[in-house]
Design an enzyme around this catalytic site. Sequence first.
Site, short mmCIF file in Angstrom:
data_model
loop_
_atom_site.label_atom_id
_atom_site.label_comp_id
_atom_site.label_asym_id
_atom_site.label_seq_id
_atom_site.Cartn_x
_atom_site.Cartn_y
_atom_site.Cartn_z
N CYS A 160 16.28 48.91 42.66
CA CYS A 160 17.15 49.67 41.76
C CYS A 160 16.43 50.90 41.21
CB CYS A 160 17.67 48.78 40.63
SG CYS A 160 16.54 48.52 39.28
N CYS A 164 13.78 50.20 38.58
CA CYS A 164 12.54 49.70 39.17
C CYS A 164 11.72 50.87 39.71
CB CYS A 164 12.84 48.70 40.28
SG CYS A 164 13.44 47.09 39.69
N ASP A 172 17.28 59.13 28.61
CA ASP A 172 18.43 58.97 29.49
C ASP A 172 18.77 60.33 30.11
OD1 ASP A 172 21.30 58.73 30.37
OD2 ASP A 172 21.08 56.74 29.48
N HIS A 215 12.18 43.20 37.13
CA HIS A 215 13.62 43.36 37.37
C HIS A 215 14.37 42.14 36.87
CE1 HIS A 215 17.28 44.90 39.17
NE2 HIS A 215 17.54 43.64 39.47
N ASN A 218 24.33 46.62 27.23
CA ASN A 218 25.59 46.40 27.93
C ASN A 218 25.36 45.40 29.07
OD1 ASN A 218 27.01 48.50 26.48
ND2 ASN A 218 25.87 49.96 27.72
N GLY A 237 30.40 48.70 30.61
CA GLY A 237 29.88 50.01 30.99
C GLY A 237 28.49 49.99 31.61
N THR A 265 26.02 50.44 34.27
CA THR A 265 26.07 51.12 35.56
C THR A 265 24.81 50.90 36.38
OG1 THR A 265 25.28 53.17 34.56
CG2 THR A 265 27.67 52.90 34.77
N HIS A 300 19.96 46.51 35.85
CA HIS A 300 18.58 46.18 35.45
C HIS A 300 18.67 46.17 33.93
CE1 HIS A 300 14.06 46.73 36.13
NE2 HIS A 300 14.18 46.73 34.81
N HIS A 353 18.50 46.71 30.17
CA HIS A 353 17.92 47.82 29.44
C HIS A 353 18.56 47.94 28.07
CE1 HIS A 353 21.32 49.42 31.78
NE2 HIS A 353 21.45 50.37 30.85
#
Length: 112
Positions: free
Chosen positions: A2, A5, A28, A44, A85, A91, A93, A96, A98
């Site tokens: 991902c 990662c 972000d 992960h 989330n 939401g 997306t 992984h 976070h």
Amino acid sequence: MCIFCKVAKKEIPARIVLEDDDLVAFHDINPVAPIHVLVIPKQHITGIGDVTDEHALVLGKLLVAARRVAEDAGLLQSGFRVVVNHGQHAGQTVHHVHVHVLGGRPLAWPPG
């Protein structure tokens, strides 16, 4: 592998603000607030709905790091939001786990 990662392994660039052996925090690329930093474990984990007791230590470290990110950004007095989330309807997306650290402006409640 991902995208988070790849950030953790420094295979793709990111504006990193905090890092240790277990996690990395970075800005972000699509911020929704003046301060929008993601804190991720280097390990992960697909999402918060997939954690087990074995993840308790790293999840605690994520929240401590979120507080440090907020402090370093000068948000402790004005306030900040920490968001996690899980799944499509929430939401998420990137799959992984976070933590979003949001601040730098008044944040509405309830969120959208």
